[in-house]
Design an enzyme around this catalytic site. Structure first.
Site, short mmCIF file in Angstrom:
data_model
loop_
_atom_site.label_atom_id
_atom_site.label_comp_id
_atom_site.label_asym_id
_atom_site.label_seq_id
_atom_site.Cartn_x
_atom_site.Cartn_y
_atom_site.Cartn_z
N GLY A 267 -30.77 -2.95 -42.66
CA GLY A 267 -31.57 -3.21 -43.86
C GLY A 267 -32.13 -1.95 -44.48
CB ALA A 268 -34.55 -0.19 -45.01
CG MET A 269 -33.45 5.07 -40.85
SD MET A 269 -33.74 4.25 -39.25
CE MET A 269 -34.80 5.46 -38.48
CD GLU A 270 -37.80 3.43 -38.47
OE1 GLU A 270 -36.97 2.70 -39.06
OE2 GLU A 270 -37.92 3.46 -37.23
CG HIS A 303 -39.91 -3.36 -40.95
ND1 HIS A 303 -40.20 -4.17 -39.87
CD2 HIS A 303 -39.09 -2.39 -40.47
CE1 HIS A 303 -39.60 -3.71 -38.79
NE2 HIS A 303 -38.91 -2.62 -39.13
CD GLU A 304 -37.50 0.08 -42.76
OE1 GLU A 304 -37.71 0.93 -41.88
OE2 GLU A 304 -36.87 -0.98 -42.53
CG HIS A 307 -40.97 1.55 -38.70
ND1 HIS A 307 -41.22 1.24 -37.39
CD2 HIS A 307 -39.85 0.86 -39.04
CE1 HIS A 307 -40.29 0.39 -36.95
NE2 HIS A 307 -39.45 0.14 -37.94
CD GLU A 326 -37.50 -1.25 -35.32
OE1 GLU A 326 -38.06 -2.01 -36.13
OE2 GLU A 326 -37.07 -0.13 -35.63
N1 PHE Z 1 -35.12 1.27 -37.63
C1 PHE Z 1 -34.62 0.43 -38.70
C2 PHE Z 1 -35.70 -0.60 -38.96
O1 PHE Z 1 -35.78 -1.62 -38.36
C3 PHE Z 1 -33.36 -0.28 -38.41
C4 PHE Z 1 -32.15 0.58 -38.25
C5 PHE Z 1 -31.66 0.84 -37.02
C6 PHE Z 1 -31.52 1.07 -39.37
C7 PHE Z 1 -30.53 1.61 -36.84
C8 PHE Z 1 -30.39 1.81 -39.23
C9 PHE Z 1 -29.88 2.08 -37.97
O2 PHE Z 1 -36.58 -0.40 -39.69
ZN ZN Z 2 -37.97 -1.32 -37.93
#
Ligand code: PHE
Ligand code: ZN
Length: 892
Positions: A267-270, A303-304, A307, A326
């Site tokens: 979905g996305a990355m923090e 969510h991001e 984080h 998570e």
């Molecule tokens: N850490 C990200 C999230 O849950 C998920 C994610 C994991 C994205 C691995 C890309 C690769 O917010």
């Molecule tokens: Zn996350």
């Protein structure tokens, strides 16, 4: 290219603190689509506690190594050794500088880990081990360091150059090239590194933090998307404020950047200060995003952002602690969402998701504890168990400790561990210390896989005016765990008197009756008994209010009591659960009795009362959930053997029966909840649309002769938003085949220049409740727009088909399984993460009846026999096929 490295298992018990620390890291990128040069200059030192002189092992995969320099001296290749997983140097001083130059090819990197191309952009994905595909490094989350990143690239092709932290310098270079230097003042692990380069438009906004600092917000998107960011930007600012107000957490950098990319595995990355998003979770416009998309975008943006404190400032010691960031962050984004979308339906949808995906995972061959003890490929552990069950564990903590106690625990956690890489144990200790509360038994939630069941026997003793709840908890064996210990959990209940009001649930021996309303029963032992006194007649118990624990409940309710709860329970979850139980009972009876002598009308009448009710806008959200029949997957979970065709047929029959019996009332409901134009994604209007479209969905079940056809056609024509358009189309697809549906072609044209809309066109057809769906999906795999390199497209077609359309996927001749396994085979050589995820749909073959189970297994065996398999796919397939001890005990 498939990763053929040895599938070796990594164990939590083998964790060792790092022998070397990285004091600082300078990265220099000379960007090129096909050959990017990376110069990595690190200052390393031996960890203080290390007394010997161990070799330094750096992680690195699929890198072309050009040069290694130690303290300014070029090392000849005899001084180090290289293998497919890394580079080893021996005989190092206690403190030294290493400079390593490598080359990578972003364009050929189809795994979408490391540095890769998405459209004309270059971007990175480093969690969990993508950084080792960029350069040689100690790629583990307990190595924290300050990053300074210089990016150099052709100016025309890559006018925007981004990385984490603050921009400290930029300028032009000879040969139409330019550069940017980014410095991140916060120490971070490599998995939070990010780099983006491309032709992007930047939308700017700002936020004043609680201490009065101004934070600049930049959303970088492709030009054609610049008008689709408002919703996400607003959501970000709301989330920033919420974390300040709820947890006292302030954003720490002066710049917060978000980039939208089309090709993304999750979905996305923090990434610190530079979130990278799947464009599906940023871009929104009424024409291309549904109400659920708007809600999901708000959730993922939150969510991001959240984080930044739970994940970035305080990170994980190792990947076994994944749920530390998570589970906790999902819990926090759910808390945020609960106040942004206060309708009662939201919590129910969380429960539905958990039951449809996490419960089956926990009852199948891929079951694992929220804190796994071993893994082969960590990418396979970004699961609904680690995320959603992990969030439920935090939710239970909040119930057990109370809202204030929980906040106090979080405060201690932030104070103690800011800047550190820690463990789940550290979080529990903070909670326990803050409240002087023993969480020793509670910790088992992280160690034990499987969904516990509470068997609750209710008994009424008129002579003593006592109402007794006798509870037995149980948990079936899961792979590698045959013996289960009892868990510590909060069971929220209320007792309703005959007027439907909550009355004090006073336990035997209690002097002061507690106030009416919910009370929490703490369950710790395998068996428990609670005696409630002072009742004139038998109360009706409302169980597991708010879904206070991720468990299954069975209880000896009378059906009339369930109908009573549907009418009176104030708790949205428990009320919904009551009607689900009634519906489930009806469906299971119909399945046992296909001849049709099952005539019980209670469910059908209860449903009618709900359809006839005048729901206010505020109630519409919860009401819409009450009208949805139990999901097919959940029905399957209640059976010893899943017969997907029988489930689907029975559920459809009941849907039709309801639609026939309540046709006029459903039409009235449909007309009553028309939302105002122009479209706005406001919670109250979303709820009305949801309710209206559920009514439409029932009417579509009546087929060609019912009113659904006309209503859907009209709604399609006049819709000013995607929610209504899609609801209409999916109704039409149930009535008419895709080939004969002009609206479907019209919809396709709308998506011509919008990949997210095009995804919808694929998903819609894969989700169709139509006998031809499997065939149609197969044809669509040959459609020119079916791009296997794009995970969103793959998930739209194959993910929807295999994970969300049980009746279409499970064809009695195995057609659906064969189709999926062919696609997995192809995908595994380009994107193992996506391939392995799809394979999960075959993993639970043992639960299905014949011929389904045998046919599923055949496909798994074909996949097991592939000469080249990624580590990701191998782990999923091997675990799915393994004959565990548990199979002998019980068919799981
Ligand atoms: N850490 C990200 C999230 O849950 C998920 C994610 C994991 C994205 C691995 C890309 C690769 O917010
Ligand atoms: Zn996350």
């Amino acid at each position: 290219m498939a990763d053929n490295s040895l599938a070796k298992t990594i164990y939590l018990k083998d964790y060792q603190p790092p022998a070397f620390l990285v004091e600082s890291l300078k990265l220099h990128f000379s960007l090129d689509q096909e050959r990017t040069l990376v110069t990595n200059t690190m200052q390393l030192k031996r960890a203080p506690k290390v007394t010997n002189n161990p070799p330094l092992r750096l992680d690195g995969r699929q890198l072309e190594l050009l040069r290694v320099t130690l303290d300014g001296n070029l090392l000849d290749s005899g001084r180090y050794s290289v293998d497919p997983e890394g580079l080893v140097i021996e005989n190092l001083p206690t403190k030294f500088t290493l400079e390593i130059v490598t080359a990578v090819n972003p364009k050929s990197n189809t795994s979408l880990e490391g540095l890769y191309a998405s459209g004309s952009m270059l971007c990175t994905q480093c969690e969990a081990h993508g950084f080792s595909r960029i350069t040689y490094f100690l790629d583990r989350p307990d190595i924290l360091t300050c990053f300074t990143t210089t990016i150099e690239a052709p100016q025309k092709k890559y006018p925007v150059l981004l990385s984490n932290g603050n921009l400290i310098n930029k300028g032009t270079l000879a040969g139409d090239r330019h550069f940017a230097i980014w410095q991140d003042p916060f120490k971070k692990p490599a998995y939070l590194f990010a780099l983006v380069a491309g032709r992007l438009t930047t939308l700017e906004d700002s936020f004043i933090t609680m201490s009065g600092r101004e934070v600049t917000i930049h959303f970088h998107v492709e030009e054609q998307n610049r008008d689709k960011c408002n919703h996400a930007i607003t959501a970000l600012k709301k989330a920033m404020r919420w974390d300040e107000e709820e947890y006292g957490r302030e954003y720490d950098l002066d710049l917060y950047q978000v980039v939208a990319v089309d090709d993304f595995n999750f979905g996305a990355m923090e990434n610190k200060g530079l979130n990278i998003f799947n464009s599906k979770y940023v871009l929104a416009q009424p024409e291309s995003a549904t109400d659920s998309d708007y809600e999901a975008i708000e959730g993922v943006i939150a969510h991001e952002y959240l984080h930044n404190w739970t994940g970035n400032r305080i990170t994980c010691r190792d990947w076994f602690q994944l749920s530390l960031k998570e589970g906790l962050t999902v819990f926090r984004d759910q808390q945020y969402g609960a106040q942004a979308y206060p309708g009662g339906g939201r919590r129910i949808r969380e429960v539905r998701r958990l039951r449809n995906f996490q419960f089956p995972e926990d009852a199948g061959p891929l079951a694992h504890p929220v804190q796994p003890k071993e893994y082969v490929e960590i990418n396979n552990f970004y699961t609904t168990t680690v995320y959603e069950k992990g969030a439920e564990i935090i939710h239970m903590l909040q119930i057990l400790l109370g809202k204030e106690g929980f906040k106090k625990g979080m405060q201690i956690y932030f104070d103690r561990h800011d800047g550190q890489a820690v463990t789940i144990e550290d979080l529990l200790n903070a909670m326990s210390d803050a409240n002087d509360y023993d969480l020793g038994q509670f910790r088992r939630w992280y160690d034990q896989a499987g969904t516990p069941t509470l068997a609750i026997t209710q008994s009424w003793h008129a002579q003593t005016s006592e109402f007794i709840l006798s509870i037995i908890q149980n948990c079936s064996p899961t792979p590698g765990q045959t013996e289960k210990q009892p868990l510590h959990l909060p069971l929220a209940i209320a007792l309703l008197n005959s007027d439907g009001n909550e009355q004090a649930a006073t336990l035997a021996g209690e002097l002061v009756p507690d106030s009416p309303g919910s009370r929490v029963l703490e369950i710790k032992d395998k068996k428990a008994e609670f005696r409630f006194q002072g009742w004139g007649c038998k109360p009706v118990v409302s169980l597991l209010r708010g879904f206070s624990a991720p468990v299954q409940i069975t209880s000896n309710y009378d059906k009339k009591e369930l109908a009573f709860l549907v009418a009176h329970d104030r708790d949205p979850f428990s009320r919904w659960e009551a009607i689900q139980k009634l519906a489930l009972n009806k469906i299971l009876n119909l399945m046992k009795d296909p001849e049709g002598s099952e005539t019980d009308k209670l469910f059908i009448e209860t449903f009618g009362i709900l359809v006839k009710k005048k729901w206010s806008a505020a109630e519409a959200d919860g009401a819409s959930e009450l009208l949805i029949l139990p999901d097919e997957i959940y029905i399957g979970e209640q059976l010893n053997e899943i017969d997907p065709q029988a489930i689907s047929k029975t559920r459809q029959t009941l849907r039709k029966t309801l639609a026939q019996r309540w046709q006029q009332e459903l039409e009235a409901l449909y007309n009553e909840h028309q939302s105002p134009a122009p479209y706005e994604p406001l919670p109250a209007e979303m709820a009305q649309r949801r309710l209206k479209n559920i009514a439409l969905n029932y009417l579509a079940a009546l087929g060609l002769k019912g009113p659904g056809l006309d209503l859907c056609r009209q709604q399609y024509l006049k819709a000013d938003n995607l929610t209504d358009r899609l609801a209409a189309l999916s109704g039409l697809l149930e009535i008419i085949t895709a080939e004969e549906l002009p609206e479907l072609d019209e919809f396709y044209l709308r998506g011509k220049n919008n990949p997210l809309l095009k995804d919808r066109w694929f998903a819609l057809q894969a989700a169709a409740q139509h006998p031809n769906t499997a065939q149609r999906v197969e044809e669509l795999t040959r459609h020119p727009d079916f791009k296997r390199s794009n995970p969103n497209r793959v998930r739209a077609l194959l993910g929807t088909f295999a994970a969300a359309n049980q009746s279409a996927f499970h064809q009695p001749d195995g057609f659906g399984y064969q189709l999926l396994s062919r696609e997995i085979t192809t995908l595994d050589s380009s994107n193992p993460m996506v391939a392995a995820r799809l394979a999960g749909s075959l993993s639970r073959w043992r639960r299905f009846s014949s011929p389904f189970s045998t046919l599923m297994r055949e496909e798994l065996e074909k996949l097991a026999a592939l000469p080249q398999r990624s580590r990701d796919l191998r782990e999923i397939i091997d675990k799915s096929l393994v004959t565990s001890q548990n199979d002998k005990l019980k068919k799981i």
